[in-house]
Design a protein around this motif. Sequence first.
Motif, PDB file in Angstrom:
ATOM      1  N   ARG A 182       0.852  -1.197   0.000  1.00  0.00           N
ATOM      2  CA  ARG A 182       0.000   0.000   0.000  1.00  0.00           C
ATOM      3  C   ARG A 182       0.879   1.236   0.000  1.00  0.00           C
ATOM      4  O   ARG A 182       1.889   1.302   0.699  1.00  0.00           O
ATOM      5  CB  ARG A 182      -0.917   0.012   1.215  1.00  0.00           C
ATOM      6  CG  ARG A 182      -1.865   1.223   1.220  1.00  0.00           C
ATOM      7  CD  ARG A 182      -3.087   0.983   2.077  1.00  0.00           C
ATOM      8  NE  ARG A 182      -2.753   0.562   3.438  1.00  0.00           N
ATOM      9  CZ  ARG A 182      -3.484  -0.306   4.133  1.00  0.00           C
ATOM     10  NH1 ARG A 182      -4.550  -0.876   3.588  1.00  0.00           N
ATOM     11  NH2 ARG A 182      -3.144  -0.623   5.360  1.00  0.00           N
ATOM     12  N   ILE A 183       0.469   2.237  -0.816  1.00  0.00           N
ATOM     13  CA  ILE A 183       1.187   3.505  -0.871  1.00  0.00           C
ATOM     14  C   ILE A 183       0.173   4.608  -1.116  1.00  0.00           C
ATOM     15  O   ILE A 183      -0.785   4.439  -1.889  1.00  0.00           O
ATOM     16  CB  ILE A 183       2.285   3.493  -1.950  1.00  0.00           C
ATOM     17  CG1 ILE A 183       3.125   4.758  -1.875  1.00  0.00           C
ATOM     18  CG2 ILE A 183       1.707   3.296  -3.337  1.00  0.00           C
ATOM     19  CD1 ILE A 183       4.362   4.714  -2.766  1.00  0.00           C
ATOM     20  N   VAL A 184       0.367   5.728  -0.430  1.00  0.00           N
ATOM     21  CA  VAL A 184      -0.541   6.875  -0.536  1.00  0.00           C
ATOM     22  C   VAL A 184       0.036   7.848  -1.551  1.00  0.00           C
ATOM     23  O   VAL A 184       1.220   8.223  -1.467  1.00  0.00           O
ATOM     24  CB  VAL A 184      -0.721   7.561   0.825  1.00  0.00           C
ATOM     25  CG1 VAL A 184      -1.659   8.763   0.691  1.00  0.00           C
ATOM     26  CG2 VAL A 184      -1.263   6.577   1.849  1.00  0.00           C
ATOM     27  N   GLY A 185      -0.758   8.279  -2.508  1.00  0.00           N
ATOM     28  CA  GLY A 185      -0.295   9.193  -3.539  1.00  0.00           C
ATOM     29  C   GLY A 185      -0.238  10.627  -3.052  1.00  0.00           C
ATOM     30  O   GLY A 185      -1.110  11.090  -2.298  1.00  0.00           O
ATOM     31  N   VAL A 186       0.786  11.360  -3.485  1.00  0.00           N
ATOM     32  CA  VAL A 186       0.932  12.779  -3.148  1.00  0.00           C
ATOM     33  C   VAL A 186       1.325  13.523  -4.417  1.00  0.00           C
ATOM     34  O   VAL A 186       1.719  12.939  -5.426  1.00  0.00           O
ATOM     35  CB  VAL A 186       2.016  13.003  -2.062  1.00  0.00           C
ATOM     36  CG1 VAL A 186       1.602  12.385  -0.738  1.00  0.00           C
ATOM     37  CG2 VAL A 186       3.362  12.457  -2.517  1.00  0.00           C
ATOM     38  N   GLU A 187       1.219  14.833  -4.343  1.00  0.00           N
ATOM     39  CA  GLU A 187       1.610  15.676  -5.467  1.00  0.00           C
ATOM     40  C   GLU A 187       2.508  16.802  -4.969  1.00  0.00           C
ATOM     41  O   GLU A 187       2.472  17.180  -3.798  1.00  0.00           O
ATOM     42  CB  GLU A 187       0.371  16.248  -6.156  1.00  0.00           C
ATOM     43  CG  GLU A 187      -0.529  17.062  -5.246  1.00  0.00           C
ATOM     44  CD  GLU A 187      -1.817  17.479  -5.923  1.00  0.00           C
ATOM     45  OE1 GLU A 187      -2.476  18.389  -5.395  1.00  0.00           O
ATOM     46  OE2 GLU A 187      -2.162  16.896  -6.975  1.00  0.00           O
TER      47      GLU A 187
END
Length: 690
Positions: free
Chosen positions: A444-449
């Motif tokens: 699992r990985i949380v997307g960021v910008e």
Amino acid sequence: MDWSVSFDPLFSWGVLALLLAPLTLLMALSLLLGRRGALLRLAALAALALALVNPVLLEEERDPLQSVVALVVDESQSQDIGNRAETTRQAVQTLQERLERFDEFEVRVVEAGRGEAADERTETRLFEALEGTLRDVPPSRVAGTIMVTDGQVHDTPANATGFSGPLHALITGEDDERDRRVRFERAPRFGIVGTPLEMTYRVLDSAGEGGQVEVEVFVNGELALIEQAVIGREMPLEITVPNAGRNIVELRIPVLEGELTETNNRAVALVDGIRENLRVLLVSGEPHSGERTWRNLLKSDASVDLVHFTILRPPEKQDGTPINELSLIAFPTRELFVEKIEDFDLIIFDRYQHRDVLPVLYYDYIAEYVENGGALLIAAGPEFAGNQSIARTPLISALPALPNGEVTETGFHPRLTETGERHPVTRGLDGSASEPPQWSRWFRIVGVEQPEGHVVMEGAGERPLLLLSRRGEGRIGMFLSDQGWLWARGYEGGGPYVALYRRIAHWLMKEPDLEEERLTATGRGMQLEITRQTMEDEAGTATMTAPSGETRDVPLTAGEPGLFRGTMEVDEIGLYQVANGELSTLAHVGPVNAPEFADTISTENVLAPVAEGTGGSVRRLQEGVGGITLPNIVPVRANATTAAGRDWMGLRTTNDSVLKSVKRVPLFAGFLGLGLLLLAIGAMWYREGR
């Protein structure tokens, strides 16, 4: 030629005694009774005895041995002061020329004080060098020792007992030298970071005590304070240890006009900074599989004081259970995030989300805490991408990246980015060198910008996984996955979670060894080692400034990613300054405050007791017409008790020699011995026949 008489008996001495003893008694009795012919019988007996003991005349041919003269030359660093080195060179050259004129002397020149190792340069050990050069010479062949030195010898024996031959010391330097120096009297080796450390020092002046002098105190190359010291008096000093690890405390006093040397106008103390227990606040937003991983890791570190809270009952959870039946500790939000927030070295939000446990205003306090030098770590899970994300609070001003609402759940191997391969937090992690890395997958990985700072690890689809960033005076890290616990549980072989988590925590708390841009230098023996840690592709060259002020460039070559190293052999003991770009550092080569520089004034007093005890002399070299004026060299007998005068110094000659050949001439053999024996016996019978 040497002549001597020896005996080579025909029988053993015991047998001869048995044969001659009765005859000798008879001869003695005859003499006492006055018998006729007693003297002739005695002569015959003597001739017989000589024939039996067989006397031999020995002719020995010997070559006389030379006496050994030890010429000990002081090459220590204090001899570089003024014109001492040139005076020494001239004196040694003249002595060698004069000694070559004497056939009875063998000259051995030994240089001391310039060994390869640093500890061989910290003290002037002339007698140790002398012992080494005369180890194979018997005492009877030692003509004497001539030392050319400034007189500051640190291994001088207490007396002349066991010393072979006279000692003559020729002292370099001037009579009226003046020097002022500073030294530490009490300098603890350890200190607590951020707390005062008490030390003491003393300023000494060869002209005497009294008066005041300004002392500048530098800590790690930066001026910390200026003090007034009374010359000759032990003075107190209090400094604050700024960093963990090695710290250099330096004292400097002004240089007097006409002062002998400024080398000892500095004193250095090395202090290892030790952090007190680090205070870490761990706030878990909810129970989950990775919560205990953080807790166990931090609790296992004896240097960490951990305060851990888990939000088990958020305010919206109302199930009617009486408060007195809940075994929960109320979350002291005001105490932690208002009153004592500055007491924490690190705050960790582990899968924390905004659920009105913290008032919105408190997020401003946390952001301000980071700006003012605090450390914050966000270990994010799916909640970071939701509506209750802490990115939707005033903490947004401190975050290095904002969620884009995506949560990717797929298997992937965490990988180091190109930046991560250079960054000290992730460089060289076990298993990172192979492809895929030798550690387990995460899911699992949380997307960021718009990530800021350094992206040192990435996950599925090259998405940022670990961010390290600076905000104001503080630092913030962001882990964009909550599955590091898979490494701790050993899933698919696990991974280096202990090393990674600890490095992250210590980088956030500004551990010097983990700085991205860092310059360090270390003295190892007489070698200076320079290490440059940088995120750039090249490091260029470093500029080294020696204690004497000489500067040299040291090329830095690439080693591991992000590390550049250079080494240089040096020949001075003391404090070196190294610069590279905007960074500079200090390094001390050799023992701190070595005796070689504690007292540099030339003196005759140190060697005088030993020289006088051996019949030698101590005198200062003087400039004369055409160069150095030296006393005459005079050979003296081996048993001479005095070997020095007003304008001369004596060296003993030896009586030892080497045997080349021996000629033997029997005195009572052949026709001569037979004739003497027959003559004596015949005379005896002739007398008896009358």
